[in-house]
Write an enzyme that holds these catalytic residues in place. Structure first.
Site, PDB file in Angstrom:
ATOM      1  CD  GLN A 237      -3.120   0.911   2.119  1.00  0.00           C
ATOM      2  OE1 GLN A 237      -4.232   0.794   1.624  1.00  0.00           O
ATOM      3  NE2 GLN A 237      -2.905   0.852   3.418  1.00  0.00           N
ATOM      4  CG  HIS A 240      -1.165   1.974  -4.376  1.00  0.00           C
ATOM      5  ND1 HIS A 240      -1.553   1.964  -5.696  1.00  0.00           N
ATOM      6  CD2 HIS A 240      -1.075   0.677  -3.999  1.00  0.00           C
ATOM      7  CE1 HIS A 240      -1.706   0.705  -6.096  1.00  0.00           C
ATOM      8  NE2 HIS A 240      -1.419  -0.089  -5.079  1.00  0.00           N
ATOM      9  CD  GLU A 241       1.563   6.857   2.739  1.00  0.00           C
ATOM     10  OE1 GLU A 241       0.903   5.866   3.125  1.00  0.00           O
ATOM     11  OE2 GLU A 241       2.164   7.614   3.516  1.00  0.00           O
ATOM     12  NE  ARG A 242       7.199   5.099   1.151  1.00  0.00           N
ATOM     13  CZ  ARG A 242       7.694   4.052   1.786  1.00  0.00           C
ATOM     14  NH1 ARG A 242       8.202   3.051   1.093  1.00  0.00           N
ATOM     15  NH2 ARG A 242       7.692   4.007   3.104  1.00  0.00           N
ATOM     16  CB  ALA A 244      -0.232   9.821  -3.891  1.00  0.00           C
TER      17      ALA A 244
END
Ligand SMILES: Cc1cc2nc3c(=O)[nH]c(=O)nc-3n(C[C@H](O)[C@H](O)[C@H](O)COP(=O)(O)OP(=O)(O)OC[C@H]3O[C@@H](n4cnc5c(N)ncnc54)[C@H](O)[C@@H]3O)c2cc1C
Length: 378
Positions: A237, A240-242, A244
């Site tokens: 997960q 996806h965060e990084r 963004a």
């Protein structure tokens, strides 16, 4: 080259929304944080919160290029607090539910998050565990029909307003990475408490909270995947965060440079506009060059994602570059404004405050360097 007419039409609709529904409120939201239920409902109605997700849950079923368009356009928001709050909803707290969650979790939490009916947060960091995620102490111990959750989390973006948290906890004391579970924790459960709304240097338009869990009974069906594989699921997960962070950084850097060029054109110093100083023009050109390199790395990552390739190294490189570049450009652009750049009335001062977190949050620069070294084999 990368975006077709449909992507561009989507870009225009996000841009219109940012110009009309977000930027006019940013000064007010810097004072008292953005009302996320209201904002996310509007965004959910327009399909902005589930671009890539399955239409079965209200998502757009679109590709990573559409997601990139969304992230680029929210980079135009006048302050990074609201874009961070949005990215938490779309890229940080929901990807694991979409990829590993049960049908029940998708219907009960993912669907309302996409619709903007529920606000969510990602709860990993603790007072004694940030970069070293493995050191978290919050426990979720399985009993009859529930997990008993005890512990605390801190620096949780959207934590004050969230309806549910995607939360990482230890499920047993065994050594190794297979002793964690990732849970969906509704914030109306007994024993949950927002212990503090934190006062930050920047990102004032987003809320950041310290959270406390005292004997919270989390239903077993709120576990995402296997209760020994939460660490691995969260590591996925994090990608996806990084990611963004990247498209919005390119946009913000571009905007900061544009507003600085405008200022340098009209500011007369030693009898001539400041823009005539070669040293300043060269610095701006260098930043534009590095920003283009970051943009091309971002697009390279999107191409790789579209082909289903592992992008851990490239995302770590992009996150590192993004954090370093945005801080340098914000500080440098403020310098070019002189004294007025240090005044709160100037947007550049907000960018200066907000950009500092980008080398710390979502994995500090040094953590990115560790990942890159490890993948390189040294
Ligand atoms: C505004 C804000 C919002 C946040 N939002 C969230 C959220 O929504 N959810 C969430 O779970 N967390 C969130 N965080 C937490 C954030 O991810 C952590 O702050 C970050 O991972 C760093 O952890 P730490 O603060 O414990 O620093 P530490 O782990 O104590 O590290 C301190 C510093 O040490 C250095 N360092 C770390 N590791 C190494 C190393 N291996 N080698 C050399 N130097 C190193 C780095 O410079 C680092 O900044 C947020 C933080 C802030 C400030």
């Amino acid at each position: 080259m990368y975006f077709n007419e449909t992507h561009e039409a989507f870009r225009a609709s996000v841009k219109k929304f940012v110009d009309k529904e977000i930027n006019p409120h940013m000064d007010e939201w810097e004072e008292k944080t953005a009302p996320l239920h209201d904002l996310f409902k509007k965004m959910g109605d327009l399909g902005f919160l589930g671009v890539r997700y399955d239409p079965k849950y209200g998502g757009g079923g679109l590709d990573y290029w559409f997601e990139t368009v969304l992230l680029e356009e929210i980079g135009h928001i006048h302050g990074m607090g609201v874009s961070t709050a949005i990215a938490v909803q779309t890229n940080m707290a929901t990807p694991a539910i979409a990829s590993f969650g049960s049908e029940y979790l998708k219907q009960t939490y993912l669907k309302p998050a996409i619709a903007g009916d529920m606000v969510c947060a990602i709860a990993v960091t603790e007072p004694d565990a940030g970069s070293d995620v493995f050191a978290i102490k919050t426990k979720a111990i399985k009993k009859d029909g529930y997990y008993l959750l005890n512990g605390s989390k801190t620096y949780i973006t959207n934590g004050v307003q969230a309806d549910f948290l995607t939360l990482l906890a230890r499920t047993d004391e065994a050594e190794g990475y297979h002793s964690f579970g990732l849970f969906v924790v509704p914030t109306d459960l007994k024993g949950f408490q927002v212990s503090k709304k934190l006062d930050k240097v920047g990102l004032k338009s987003s809320d950041t909270a310290e959270l406390f869990f005292d004997e919270v009974r989390v239903p077993v069906e709120n576990l995402i995947g296997d209760d020994r594989e939460g660490f691995i699921i969260q590591m996925k997960q994090f990608q996806h965060e990084r990611f963004a962070v990247l498209p919005g950084t390119c946009t913000a850097v571009q905007d900061m440079i544009a507003m600085t060029v405008d200022y340098l054109r009209q500011r007369i110093v030693f009898g001539r506009p400041l823009i005539t100083k070669q040293v300043l023009r060269h610095r701006l050109s260098e930043w534009i060059t590095r920003n283009e390199a970051l943009r091309q790395l971002t697009y390279h990552i999107v191409r790789m994602k579209e082909e289903g390739l592992d992008v851990t190294k490239e995302i770590s490189m992009g996150k590192l570059l993004a954090g370093q570049l945005i801080s340098e450009v914000a500080s440098g652009c403020l310098q070019m404004h002189g004294g007025i750049g240090f005044m709160n009335e100037m947007l550049i001062s907000r960018y200066f405050r907000d950009s500092r977190i980008m080398s710390i949050g979502a994995g500090a620069d040094e953590v990115m360097l560790e990942i890159i070294s490890r993948i390189e084999g040294f």
